[in-house]
Design an enzyme around this catalytic site. Sequence first.
Site, PDB file in Angstrom:
ATOM      1  N   GLY A   1     -36.699 -81.258  54.407  1.00  0.00           N
ATOM      2  CA  GLY A   1     -36.401 -79.827  54.337  1.00  0.00           C
ATOM      3  C   GLY A   1     -37.036 -79.223  53.111  1.00  0.00           C
TER       4      GLY A   1
ATOM      5  N   CYS B   1     -44.817 -78.970  57.913  1.00  0.00           N
ATOM      6  CA  CYS B   1     -44.941 -79.258  56.481  1.00  0.00           C
ATOM      7  C   CYS B   1     -46.363 -79.711  56.147  1.00  0.00           C
ATOM      8  CB  CYS B   1     -43.928 -80.308  56.058  1.00  0.00           C
ATOM      9  SG  CYS B   1     -43.976 -81.741  57.112  1.00  0.00           S
TER      10      CYS B   1
ATOM     11  N   GLU C   1     -45.107 -72.422  49.244  1.00  0.00           N
ATOM     12  CA  GLU C   1     -45.172 -72.710  50.679  1.00  0.00           C
ATOM     13  C   GLU C   1     -44.707 -71.480  51.459  1.00  0.00           C
ATOM     14  OE1 GLU C   1     -42.259 -75.491  52.355  1.00  0.00           O
ATOM     15  OE2 GLU C   1     -43.930 -76.435  53.402  1.00  0.00           O
TER      16      GLU C   1
HETATM   17  P1  NDP Z   1     -33.673 -76.396  54.401  1.00  0.00           P
HETATM   18  O1  NDP Z   1     -33.847 -77.208  53.176  1.00  0.00           O
HETATM   19  O2  NDP Z   1     -33.139 -75.061  54.308  1.00  0.00           O
HETATM   20  O3  NDP Z   1     -32.730 -77.178  55.417  1.00  0.00           O
HETATM   21  C1  NDP Z   1     -32.917 -78.532  55.737  1.00  0.00           C
HETATM   22  C2  NDP Z   1     -31.581 -79.145  56.101  1.00  0.00           C
HETATM   23  O4  NDP Z   1     -30.732 -79.155  54.955  1.00  0.00           O
HETATM   24  C3  NDP Z   1     -30.829 -78.361  57.174  1.00  0.00           C
HETATM   25  O5  NDP Z   1     -30.130 -79.256  57.997  1.00  0.00           O
HETATM   26  C4  NDP Z   1     -29.869 -77.521  56.344  1.00  0.00           C
HETATM   27  O6  NDP Z   1     -28.728 -77.090  57.041  1.00  0.00           O
HETATM   28  C5  NDP Z   1     -29.502 -78.528  55.272  1.00  0.00           C
HETATM   29  N1  NDP Z   1     -28.921 -77.918  54.070  1.00  0.00           N
HETATM   30  C6  NDP Z   1     -28.995 -76.626  53.656  1.00  0.00           C
HETATM   31  N2  NDP Z   1     -28.302 -76.462  52.491  1.00  0.00           N
HETATM   32  C7  NDP Z   1     -27.795 -77.671  52.168  1.00  0.00           C
HETATM   33  C8  NDP Z   1     -27.012 -78.152  51.088  1.00  0.00           C
HETATM   34  N3  NDP Z   1     -26.588 -77.363  50.098  1.00  0.00           N
HETATM   35  N4  NDP Z   1     -26.676 -79.465  51.060  1.00  0.00           N
HETATM   36  C9  NDP Z   1     -27.097 -80.303  52.034  1.00  0.00           C
HETATM   37  N5  NDP Z   1     -27.835 -79.904  53.111  1.00  0.00           N
HETATM   38  C10 NDP Z   1     -28.189 -78.606  53.166  1.00  0.00           C
HETATM   39  O7  NDP Z   1     -35.105 -76.453  55.125  1.00  0.00           O
HETATM   40  P2  NDP Z   1     -35.528 -75.786  56.509  1.00  0.00           P
HETATM   41  O8  NDP Z   1     -34.625 -76.210  57.618  1.00  0.00           O
HETATM   42  O9  NDP Z   1     -35.757 -74.363  56.245  1.00  0.00           O
HETATM   43  O10 NDP Z   1     -36.898 -76.559  56.811  1.00  0.00           O
HETATM   44  C11 NDP Z   1     -38.127 -76.124  56.376  1.00  0.00           C
HETATM   45  C12 NDP Z   1     -38.597 -76.980  55.217  1.00  0.00           C
HETATM   46  O11 NDP Z   1     -38.736 -78.332  55.622  1.00  0.00           O
HETATM   47  C13 NDP Z   1     -39.958 -76.579  54.723  1.00  0.00           C
HETATM   48  O12 NDP Z   1     -39.945 -76.464  53.328  1.00  0.00           O
HETATM   49  C14 NDP Z   1     -40.861 -77.730  55.139  1.00  0.00           C
HETATM   50  O13 NDP Z   1     -41.971 -77.947  54.354  1.00  0.00           O
HETATM   51  C15 NDP Z   1     -39.938 -78.875  55.105  1.00  0.00           C
HETATM   52  N6  NDP Z   1     -40.432 -79.945  55.951  1.00  0.00           N
HETATM   53  C16 NDP Z   1     -40.918 -81.067  55.338  1.00  0.00           C
HETATM   54  C17 NDP Z   1     -41.424 -82.107  56.075  1.00  0.00           C
HETATM   55  C18 NDP Z   1     -41.879 -83.335  55.397  1.00  0.00           C
HETATM   56  O14 NDP Z   1     -41.822 -84.382  56.023  1.00  0.00           O
HETATM   57  N7  NDP Z   1     -42.311 -83.295  54.161  1.00  0.00           N
HETATM   58  C19 NDP Z   1     -41.496 -82.043  57.539  1.00  0.00           C
HETATM   59  C20 NDP Z   1     -40.941 -80.833  58.081  1.00  0.00           C
HETATM   60  C21 NDP Z   1     -40.431 -79.824  57.284  1.00  0.00           C
HETATM   61  P3  NDP Z   1     -28.660 -75.575  57.659  1.00  0.00           P
HETATM   62  O15 NDP Z   1     -29.766 -75.486  58.643  1.00  0.00           O
HETATM   63  O16 NDP Z   1     -27.324 -75.545  58.286  1.00  0.00           O
HETATM   64  O17 NDP Z   1     -28.835 -74.645  56.506  1.00  0.00           O
END
Ligand code: NDP
Length: 484
Positions: free
Chosen positions: A229, A285, A386
């Site tokens: 994420g 990503c 990003e």
């Molecule tokens: P987020 O970091 O917002 O969310 C990722 C996950 O974390 C979701 O399940 C989210 O839940 C959860 N989350 C949010 N807040 C918290 C918290 N405080 N504690 C624990 N978990 C939490 O990312 P996105 O979903 O917006 O994804 C996009 C990002 O992912 C981009 O930055 C991208 O680059 C990255 N990415 C990286 C990859 C890699 O392999 N390097 C591959 C694909 C994507 P909720 O949705 O309920 O908020």
Amino acid sequence: MSEKTFLNYIGGEWKASASGEVVQSTNPANKNEIVGSVQKSTRDELDDAVAQAKGAQKAWRKLAGAERGNYLYQAAAIMEENLEEIATTMTKEMGKSLPEAKGETTRGIQILKYYAGEGMRSEGDVIPSTDASAFMFSKRVPVGVVGVITPWNFPVAIPIWKMAPALIYGNTVVLKPASEGSVTAAKVFECFDKAGFPAGVVNFVTGSGSVVGQGIAEHNDVNAVTFTGSNNVGRNIGNTVGARGGKYQLEMGGKNPIIIAEDCDIEAAVDATLSGGLKSTGQKCTCSSRVIVQSAIYDQFKERLLEKAKEITVGDGMDGSTWMGPCASEGQFNTVKHYIAKGKEEGATLALGGNVLTEGNLKEGYYIEPTIFDNVTTDMTIAQEEIFGPVLALMKVETIEDAIDLANDVDFGLSASIFTKNIDHILAFIDDIEAGLVRINSETAGVELQAPFGGMKASSSYSREQGQAAKEFFTTTKTVFIKG
Ligand code: NDP
């Protein structure tokens, strides 16, 4: 597709949250369409899932690897039967085109099969002891309960590329999918349910990141957390899990460069720039977002890039003629608009696009034109942060050395690519580029499930996923010394 409310899957049963609340998922191609709803779970439900996973772990790890593999093969077979439905749900929930969604679902199935086979492979080494009468060997063992926190951009492939290796190596799992990809993830769990995993081995809890995700990070019975994420959330999870002595793995953002050298095949480089930069609406990503071009061919490359970018068809991912779908959510749509405004404000030249699309049915969705900025310099926000949208930044350099320096001038280091036929440039690039994925004459996006995947610098916690690399994270080692 009829709208449906999905439950949590805990201890082998589908359960509603005591909160009585649900989170709705809407279609980014038509914000009036609700794709489905999932539970807005409480911390108690997460605790329940972790307790179930903990309770199931010993019996699961005591199965032969081949027996665990059979469950993965079974899950793969059931997913194959439901491929069309899973892919359609994905397109409707997060907007990527149906062929891309089918490709991703197929990838999920392949990952399950790959790791199913891992159950039959070596789990240690025989190491000669200095005591000739002793027998010494190392043995890989599971870490225990694994918490899996995933993003919305690959709602099938990412949960599976984390859960499949966790399971085959004898761990039990609790998945918390991104809220905006939870309906698709629930479809995967329906397949896992039918595959008949023993109760408690696989668990699925939906809800907010700050409650369920944070709960996983804090829970002392979750031995390891694997996260993909954004950077802020990832770093916070790493700090929380690390502080309580847990194991963690973070895969985060990218600001991936594609270098276009003056000796390259321009047509191939243009195609790779568009595909790597704009497929999935720039929401991978590994998407390229910085296009670093040698000055000798800059104008020629730009002209061809713009010509071809103008041919891109934008629309609903369910429509067969669509090449690029909408942004995945309102939040993402607003973020992309913010960066386009920032690019203009900081002096980049808008060479193509930059507008919201509102013609006909497009006004119901979160559509932004393929956007290309020219004259971008490395100090600009759009060259550093990003964007995660259909926005490319063109940057001009004189030499390949300059290009590599510029490519490295960001916090991230996930993927990087160069288009050139010059072997010296290729070798310099392999040596000097700061990226976990190094790609020659190929787009930056693209992952093979049997190879290690992960980034450098702010893109990762330096751990690697997929292929044999997954074993490092999902197991720990016992060194056994036997003396007769
Ligand atoms: P987020 O970091 O917002 O969310 C990722 C996950 O974390 C979701 O399940 C989210 O839940 C959860 N989350 C949010 N807040 C918290 C918290 N405080 N504690 C624990 N978990 C939490 O990312 P996105 O979903 O917006 O994804 C996009 C990002 O992912 C981009 O930055 C991208 O680059 C990255 N990415 C990286 C990859 C890699 O392999 N390097 C591959 C694909 C994507 P909720 O949705 O309920 O908020």
